[in-house]
Design a protein around this motif. Structure first.
Motif, short mmCIF file in Angstrom:
data_model
loop_
_atom_site.label_atom_id
_atom_site.label_comp_id
_atom_site.label_asym_id
_atom_site.label_seq_id
_atom_site.Cartn_x
_atom_site.Cartn_y
_atom_site.Cartn_z
N UNK A 118 -10.50 -55.31 -46.69
CA UNK A 118 -10.77 -53.90 -46.78
C UNK A 118 -9.96 -53.15 -47.82
N UNK A 119 -9.68 -53.79 -48.91
CA UNK A 119 -9.11 -53.06 -50.03
C UNK A 119 -10.21 -52.25 -50.70
N UNK A 120 -9.87 -51.03 -51.12
CA UNK A 120 -10.82 -50.21 -51.85
C UNK A 120 -12.09 -49.95 -51.08
N UNK A 121 -13.23 -50.39 -51.61
CA UNK A 121 -14.53 -50.06 -51.05
C UNK A 121 -15.07 -51.13 -50.11
N UNK A 122 -14.22 -52.06 -49.65
CA UNK A 122 -14.73 -53.16 -48.84
C UNK A 122 -15.33 -52.66 -47.54
N UNK A 123 -14.70 -51.65 -46.91
CA UNK A 123 -15.26 -51.12 -45.66
C UNK A 123 -16.65 -50.55 -45.88
N UNK A 124 -16.84 -49.88 -47.01
CA UNK A 124 -18.15 -49.33 -47.32
C UNK A 124 -19.16 -50.44 -47.60
N UNK A 125 -18.74 -51.48 -48.30
CA UNK A 125 -19.63 -52.61 -48.56
C UNK A 125 -20.01 -53.29 -47.26
N UNK A 126 -19.06 -53.44 -46.37
CA UNK A 126 -19.36 -54.06 -45.08
C UNK A 126 -20.33 -53.21 -44.27
N UNK A 127 -20.19 -51.89 -44.36
CA UNK A 127 -21.09 -50.99 -43.64
C UNK A 127 -22.54 -51.16 -44.09
N UNK A 128 -22.73 -51.61 -45.33
CA UNK A 128 -24.09 -51.82 -45.84
C UNK A 128 -24.68 -53.15 -45.39
N UNK A 129 -23.84 -54.07 -44.88
CA UNK A 129 -24.31 -55.41 -44.57
C UNK A 129 -24.32 -55.77 -43.10
#
Length: 276
Positions: free
Chosen positions: A103-114
């Motif tokens: 979850x560095x940077x935008x990883x949480x947002x990327x995970x939310x999309x998947x």
């Protein structure tokens, strides 16, 4: 494998430890088991991280069923895969360990999309068991799954549910003079639009109020942008629930992106629920 599992990403950092504690609490509320996932370039690197996490959970919650998954590769792919049959997936926001870089940077947002199911991103510094209200950010009828989850979460916590529906100011073009007189039956377009917008939360929540009569509900329509209103509400909330929306600005130019703002600035944990 069963959907009666809460999945949590761990990497040995302080952030992931807070996520682990939240996930254990959520597993107990859900009556579920806990699945710990650690992603690393080499599975052997994940073993000590998982062992430490298991010890912490068993010390605090001796009766909780715990499983571990050492995954090779990136955290987003591993957690997205493990989330497919999970009741809830939980992550922190600032994983800094060399093992996963979770979850560095935008990883949480990327995970939310998947993720296929609800994703809880642990933010803020509220204790897991603090008796605060649950906030639901309601945009439109595509948020039905998020609304159901928010009602269920409020019931699990014995908390009040506060529903926020944003109606930001919109410029309404003045109507052209009619060719035929309409004296006595004119309508204010702005007022009509406002009535429709304010009806959204009442219409969307009517059935859920009947389905969850034991959940106290307050529905509020605010005149600011959705991110701004929800961000302010997170100051006193136990957690905030939102639906995931993947619209383009061309399809919905008046909708500001809510998830990126909350995932990076919320004062409390955020639950993102994918639309059906």
């Amino acid at each position: 494998m069963t959907d009666n599992q809460v999945v949590v990403g761990v990497d040995g950092t302080i952030s992931s430890t807070r996520a682990l504690d939240w996930a254990a609490g959520e597993a107990i509320r859900h009556g579920a088991g806990l699945r710990l996932v650690c992603a690393a370039p080499d599975r052997d690197e994940a073993v000590p991280v998982l062992s430490a996490a298991v010890s912490r959970v068993r010390e605090r919650h001796p009766g909780l069923l715990v499983r571990t998954v050492a995954a090779e590769g990136g955290a987003v792919r591993a957690l997205a895969r493990e989330s497919e049959d999970a009741a809830l997936t939980v992550v922190g926001t600032r994983g800094m360990g060399r093992t996963t870089g979770l979850l560095l940077g935008s990883v949480s947002l990327r995970l939310a999309r998947h993720v296929r199911g609800p994703l809880l991103v642990v933010r803020g510094d509220h204790p897991c068991d603090e008796g605060r209200e649950v906030v639901l950010g309601l945009e439109d009828d595509t948020d039905e799954r998020a609304a159901v989850y928010a009602f269920e979460e409020a019931r699990r916590r014995g908390a009040r549910l506060r529903v926020l529906h944003s109606w930001p100011h919109r410029h309404v073009m003045p109507a052209l003079p009619p060719l035929v007189s309409t004296a006595g039956r004119r309508r204010d377009p702005a007022a009509s639009y406002e009535r429709v917008e304010e009806a959204v939360p009442r219409f969307a929540l009517a059935a859920l109020r009947e389905r969850y009569p034991d959940v106290p509900v307050e529905a509020v329509t605010v005149r600011t942008s959705a991110p701004e209103a929800l961000l302010e509400a997170t100051r006193e909330a136990a957690l905030v629930v939102i639906g995931s929306h993947h619209r383009t600005s061309a399809l919905a130019p008046h909708h500001a992106p809510v998830a990126p703002v909350l995932l990076h600035r919320s004062h409390c944990p955020v639950i993102v629920v994918p639309a059906a």
